[in-house]
Design a protein around this motif. Sequence first.
Motif, mmCIF file in Angstrom:
data_model
loop_
_atom_site.group_PDB
_atom_site.id
_atom_site.type_symbol
_atom_site.label_atom_id
_atom_site.label_comp_id
_atom_site.label_asym_id
_atom_site.label_seq_id
_atom_site.Cartn_x
_atom_site.Cartn_y
_atom_site.Cartn_z
ATOM 1 N N ALA A 1 0.811 -1.213 0.088
ATOM 2 C CA ALA A 1 0.056 0.029 0.079
ATOM 3 C C ALA A 1 0.948 1.265 0.130
ATOM 4 O O ALA A 1 0.638 2.075 -0.733
ATOM 5 C CB ALA A 1 -0.828 0.100 1.198
ATOM 6 N N VAL A 2 1.895 1.169 1.105
ATOM 7 C CA VAL A 2 2.806 2.307 0.968
ATOM 8 C C VAL A 2 3.495 2.370 -0.345
ATOM 9 O O VAL A 2 3.673 3.842 -0.745
ATOM 10 C CB VAL A 2 3.559 2.467 2.221
ATOM 11 N N GLY A 3 4.030 1.485 -0.872
ATOM 12 C CA GLY A 3 4.902 1.335 -2.084
ATOM 13 C C GLY A 3 4.311 1.867 -3.347
ATOM 14 O O GLY A 3 4.626 2.634 -4.230
ATOM 15 N N GLY A 4 2.731 1.505 -3.301
ATOM 16 C CA GLY A 4 1.761 1.954 -4.404
ATOM 17 C C GLY A 4 1.741 3.422 -4.338
ATOM 18 O O GLY A 4 1.791 4.126 -5.188
ATOM 19 N N ILE A 5 1.405 3.919 -3.116
ATOM 20 C CA ILE A 5 1.463 5.473 -3.049
ATOM 21 C C ILE A 5 2.478 6.154 -3.294
ATOM 22 O O ILE A 5 2.520 7.250 -4.158
ATOM 23 C CB ILE A 5 0.921 5.947 -1.686
#
Length: 437
Positions: free
Chosen positions: A185-189
Motif C-alpha cells: 500500500a505504501v509502495g503504491g502511494i
Amino acid sequence: MSEGGNEEMEVSPLGAEPELVRPVDGKLAAPQVPEGRRAAATFIFLTVTLDMLALGMIAPVLPRLITGFMAGNAVNAAQMLGIFGTVFAGIQFLFSPVLGSISDRFGRRPVVLLSNFGLGLDYLLMAWAPALAWLFVGRVISGLTASSVPTAMAYMTDVTPREKRASAFGMLGAAFGMGFVLGPAVGGILGSVSPRLPFWVAGGLSLVNGMYGVFVLPESLKKENRSPFSWKRANPVGSVALLGKSKVLMGMAAVLLLGYTAQQSLMNVYVIYCDYRYHWSDRTVGLSLAAVGIASGLYGALLVKRAVKVLGERGAMSVGLICGAIGWVMMGYSKTGLLLWAGIPILNLMSIVWPSAQSIMSAEVGPSQQGQMQGAVNSLRGMAGLVGPGLFTYIFSKSIGVGAVIHAPGMAFYVAAGILILSLVVAESVRPRKLVK
C-alpha cells in the motif's frame, strides 16, 4: 549498557517474572520490567516488520523499473522479473544458514545490525541504479541482507523461556503480516510519485532502525554458548544435516517445507486467479490481500499464545493445518468470490502452525545452534520459493482454457490443500509419546 552498546549485556527472558524490588522499609514493591529487555524485544519486532515492509514497498514498483530499463518490452520484462525472483529466493536459500552460523559464533547483535545497515545502503543503491545490471546487483545484496531474519528468530529464542517461544514466534509472524499489508500500500502511494521513491524511503527506514539498534540492542548470546564457525555447517546441506539430528526435527522441517510450498500458491496464483475467475479490479484484489495480511497479523499477535495454552503446541499446529486446508478448498471452489472472502480468515489460521513448529524445533537443539537451526528454517522458505512458483503457475495454466487437462480454475488451491493434509500426516507421524505442552 555501556556507551555505544558494545559490551555484552545479559537480557532477561521475555515473559519471565521480573524481580521484586525491596525498598528501605523492607516491604516488597511492585515488579519492575527491565527497560533494556523491552527495548531489545521491540527492536527485533521493528526489524522484522521493517524488513517485510521494505520488501513489500518495492513489490509494486520493481516491475515498472525493470520495464523501463527494457524499453517497455513487457514480455522481456516479465521474464527478467522471474529471474530476479528466482535469484532472490536462491540467495536466501544459500546464505540464511551462513548468517545463522555466524551469529552462533560472534553473537546475534552484530549480524542484526550489519544487516540493517546493509539493507539500508542496498535500497539506496537500487534507488540510484542507472542501469538494469546495477538493479540486479542490488537485488542480490538485498537477498543476502534480508537473510538476517533467522538471526532475529534466534535472538528471540535466546531471551524467551521455552514455554513462551511459540507466542514470541507468533509476534514475529504478526510483524510479517503487518509488513505484508502496509508495504504494497505504501509502495503504491510512493510509486505514484516516482518508482524510485519507495527504494529511498525503504533505505532510510532501515538505516534509522540500525542507528536505533546501536543504542538499544544488547547481545543475547552468552560467550559460553557460542560455537566455532564451520563451513561444513554453514551451508544448506549442513543445515539439512542439523535438521536430521532427530526424528522430531526432521518431521517439523518437513511440515514447514510443505507448508511454505503450499503458501506459494497464494503468492503466485492468487492475483491471476481472481482476475481470470472474478474479473476483479486491482483495488479489490489489493483489499483482499490486505485482509489476508491483517488476519495473519492478528492471529500471530493475539491467537498463538491462547491456542498453544489451550491445545498445546502440537494440537495448535494440527488445528492450523486442518483449517488451512479447508480455507484453500473454499477459495478454490468459490465461483463468485463470496466463498473466497469467507475462506480468508479460516485459511490464515495456518498462522499458528509456523510458530508452534519452530518452538518445538528450538527445544531440540542447544543455545549454540539456534542460529544455525533458524538459518536452516529460512533455507526451507528459499527451497519453497524455488519450487512453488513454477509448480502452481503450471497447474493453473493446465486447469483453464481450451487446452485444460481438467477445467478447474481452483486446482492450484486444491493441490495446496492436499499438501497441507500431507504435512498434517507427517506431523502426526513424529508425535513423541510425551506431548510437548
